[in-house]
Design an enzyme around this catalytic site. Structure first.
Site, mmCIF file in Angstrom:
data_model
loop_
_atom_site.group_PDB
_atom_site.id
_atom_site.type_symbol
_atom_site.label_atom_id
_atom_site.label_comp_id
_atom_site.label_asym_id
_atom_site.label_seq_id
_atom_site.Cartn_x
_atom_site.Cartn_y
_atom_site.Cartn_z
ATOM 1 N N ASP A 122 0.930 -1.052 0.008
ATOM 2 C CA ASP A 122 -0.147 -0.040 0.021
ATOM 3 C C ASP A 122 0.837 1.228 0.036
ATOM 4 O O ASP A 122 1.859 1.298 1.042
ATOM 5 C CB ASP A 122 -0.577 0.058 1.410
ATOM 6 C CG ASP A 122 -2.014 1.078 1.016
ATOM 7 O OD1 ASP A 122 -2.122 1.715 0.106
ATOM 8 O OD2 ASP A 122 -2.824 1.087 2.118
ATOM 9 N N ASP A 148 -3.221 2.270 -5.964
ATOM 10 C CA ASP A 148 -2.114 2.640 -4.916
ATOM 11 C C ASP A 148 -1.886 1.335 -4.300
ATOM 12 O O ASP A 148 -1.270 1.416 -3.053
ATOM 13 C CB ASP A 148 -2.004 3.800 -4.421
ATOM 14 C CG ASP A 148 -3.418 3.663 -3.227
ATOM 15 O OD1 ASP A 148 -4.320 2.859 -3.651
ATOM 16 O OD2 ASP A 148 -3.352 4.564 -2.153
ATOM 17 N N GLU A 149 -2.465 0.099 -4.414
ATOM 18 C CA GLU A 149 -2.237 -0.837 -3.676
ATOM 19 C C GLU A 149 -2.484 -2.278 -4.211
ATOM 20 O O GLU A 149 -3.104 -2.464 -5.482
ATOM 21 C CB GLU A 149 -3.446 -1.133 -2.428
ATOM 22 C CG GLU A 149 -4.634 -1.110 -2.823
ATOM 23 C CD GLU A 149 -5.722 -1.237 -1.548
ATOM 24 O OE1 GLU A 149 -5.270 -1.859 -0.818
ATOM 25 O OE2 GLU A 149 -6.800 -0.429 -1.764
#
Length: 660
Positions: free
Chosen positions: A125, A215-216
């Site tokens: 993350d 974003d993860e």
């Protein structure tokens, strides 16, 4: 971590009717204040925040608004539902639940036996991703509180989080918490480009990693650790260092035996840290026993409050209450006994079967270990929705519906599918959400069809709700039908078309992006109608509509939202490596140097060869039997067949068949 002083205290398990009126009002206000804290309460950077102060500010700032009134109604409905749950709980405690306890223990043993401790799953993350990317261009913001977004914050840096600011919060509320907060406009082109750099590194550790959002991601590094003779902890540390060296942003990671645990662990040492949970049953059970239920992905504000009301605050408390959570399975007979047994079932359960099994897996620390690219999951629906200022003009509503249909067409073409069911979603100015659907006579994806089939639904809503005033509109297609063209070159074992080595990989990815099931484009979210404007705000009146649209859209005119499904990169390869091929031992045709694809091709070739051999063997046998068979009797001519048979007049009801 959740500040427990702000969590609504649920020790008053007395019936709502038995409480004094002042106590009921106080209790309801406390639960509403906690509810208004939003879903991002467990975000990293909130540990030292006085959540009671934050809840008071949100409560006073939004009180009297349409949003506040709607949330108050929802909280009142939830309170009534919880009261029914408590009544069921009191009745169950007076019964003999030996059978329920035995059934619960049997389920726990069955699920525990399926535990897989052989895999190492990683959840990566990025730390305050949008803010981190913006800070690269503006290093002076490092020690200043700032957030990215317009009317609603999409993310904020860790300096702003110390004041209680968090994603999903209205900007005017964030300004009250942190008057010096700076608001920056969204720039999805920058975020997408930086995310692609991160994905390039992830692909080196697991080419089949799963993107959860921009974003993860989830990775399975089991094979990587074996091939490189390294530990999972060292491999993840090396990966994080490599990401920082290449992208200049930091990421946090969690390492565990399954995806659920890895997701929890990635939030333990944020920012720029990692946490490993050993693949040991006793360690996992101890970890989950003292874990707050809200820390588990899938338990939100509503379920958390319901669990707290019946005495479940930690995951370990689930085991204590397992006998009253279990849905009793009754044998049903005739129609009348069936109705009686269904009622008996409803009296002997607090939650449904799926919720119960989910809670048991939370207690055991179980989760999925399969990790695969996001685009390989079966799509259930494709949709898009947008928020805007209150709108009641019929002409404007139809223009908005047309625009929504065009956006959905883009999404469905990217996803390469059509839909057989069309759903219209609207949110009234009172924040009440309505959905209506229609089954189309054929699968559709064109904007004209989407608009024409949804327009009658909108018209019907206008008739049912005179003066209808909307602040959100969305369209969604379900019961999808794929429109992907089959790969004929691969079927015949031919080489795929050559791609220029100098081409930018991101160009190919942009051309094949598919939207998530629901896309939310925040144009002008407004909680109370008292939204202040900011010079950097996307919605500020000083910026033209074209400038606002350009900031919200990518270069391809597509409204981004951070949940796009993007194909995994192939990793960096030299020209020599890109030209390497493996020859198939069955057909001899060259194939790409991908072990999984190569094995699939061999299986296909073997199945083809088996079919050829069977056909050839059958043909040979038939030919041999034909040669060895005795001469067939001479066929009678039509005249001979008619001889000795009386002719009958033609029946007009009979049709003669002619074969030319």
């Amino acid at each position: 971590m959740v500040d427990r002083s702000t969590t609504p205290q649920m020790e008053t398990n007395a019936p709502e009717a038995d409480r004094p009126k002042d106590d009921k009002d106080h209790h309801q206000h406390n639960t509403l204040k906690y509810h208004l804290l939003g879903p991002s309460l467990t975000k990293a950077g909130q540990d030292s925040v006085d959540q009671s102060r934050v809840s008071e500010i949100i409560y006073s700032a939004s009180k009297g608004s349409k949003y506040f009134n709607r949330e108050e109604v929802k909280d009142r409905i939830l309170t009534q539902k919880i009261e029914q749950i408590l009544q069921k709980k009191r009745r169950l405690e007076d019964l003999d639940l030996t059978r329920e306890l035995r059934a619960a223990d049997q389920l726990i043993a069955q699920l525990d036996a399926s535990r897989d401790l052989t895999q190492y799953i990683v959840h990566v993350d990025c730390d305050a991703f949008y803010a981190a990317v913006e800070q690269l261009d503006r290093p002076g913001l490092k020690d200043l509180p700032f957030a990215v977004g317009g009317g609603v914050l999409t993310t904020c840096n860790y300096v702003a989080r110390k004041f209680g600011c968090r994603s999903g919060m209205a900007s005017f509320v964030a300004k009250k918490l942190c008057p010096d907060l700076l608001l920056l406009p969204l720039n999805f082109d920058k975020y997408t480009s930086k995310a692609q750099e991160v994905r390039q590194v992830l692909a080196q550790y697991d080419p089949r990693f799963e993107s959860a959002s921009i974003d993860e991601a989830y990775l399975n590094i089991t094979e990587y650790c074996v091939e490189h003779s390294t530990t999972p902890e060292d491999a993840v540390q090396h990966m994080r260092d490599e990401i920082h060296d290449k992208t200049k942003i930091t990421v946090s990671a969690g390492i565990a035996a399954n995806a659920k645990l890895a997701k929890i662990c990635s939030n333990m040492n944020k920012p720029n840290g990692q946490y490993i949970l050993p693949n040991d049953r006793n360690t996992i059970m101890a970890f989950m026993r003292n874990l707050s239920t809200r820390k588990v992905n899938g338990i939100g504000r509503v379920l958390e409050r319901e669990l707290q009301e019946i005495g479940i605050k930690m995951c370990g408390d689930i085991y204590t209450h397992r006998q009253i959570l279990r849905k009793r399975q009754e044998k049903v007979g005739l129609i009348i006994p069936f109705v009686r047994d269904v009622n008996a079932q409803s009296r002997r359960q607090l939650f449904g079967e799926k919720t119960y099994e989910f809670l048991i897996t939370c207690y055991l620390g179980l989760g999925r270990t399969e990790v695969q690219p996001a685009e390989e999951y079966e799509r259930k629906s494709v949709g898009t929705e947008s928020t805007f200022r209150d709108m009641s003009n019929p002409t404007q509503l139809r223009e908005k519906l047309r625009w929504t249909a065009e956006e959905l067409e883009k999404d469905m073409r990217k996803a390469e599918c059509k839909g057989r069911t069309l759903v219209l979603k609207v949110k009234l100015h009172t924040y009440e959400v309505l959905t209506r659907q229609v089954v189309t006579p054929r699968a559709i994806c064109a904007a004209d069809d989407l608009y024409n089939f949804s327009l009658p639904i909108l018209t019907k809503l206008e008739q049912d709700i005179p003066g209808m005033n909307l602040r959100l509109m969305g369209l969604r297609c379900t019961h999808l039908v794929s429109t992907k063209k089959p790969d004929t070159r691969a079927f015949f074992g031919l080489r795929p078309p050559r791609v220029g080595i100098g081409n930018d990989m991101s160009d190919g990815i942009d051309n094949h992006q598919a939207s998530e099931a629901i896309q939310e484009v925040v144009v002008q979210p407004e909680l109370s109608g008292r939204m202040p404007y900011n010079s950097c705000d996307l919605t500020s009146p000083g910026r033209s509509k074209a400038a606002r649209d350009q900031a919200a859209e990518g270069a391809d005119g597509y409204h981004h939202h951070g949940k796009e499904i993007v194909p995994n990169p192939n990793g960096e390869a030299s020209p020599r490596q890109q030209e390497q091929w493996w020859d198939c031992p069955v057909c001899g045709r060259p194939q790409p140097t991908d072990e999984r694809l190569f094995n699939d091709h061999i299986d296909l070739c073997l199945s083809r060869q088996t079919i050829r051999d069977a056909v050839q063997r059958n043909y040979t046998q038939n030919l041999t039997s034909t040669i060895n068979a005795p001469a067939l009797k001479r066929l009678k001519t039509s005249g001979e067949r008619k001889r000795g048979r009386t002719s009958t007049p033609d029946d007009p009801k009979q049709k003669k068949l002619f074969f030319g």
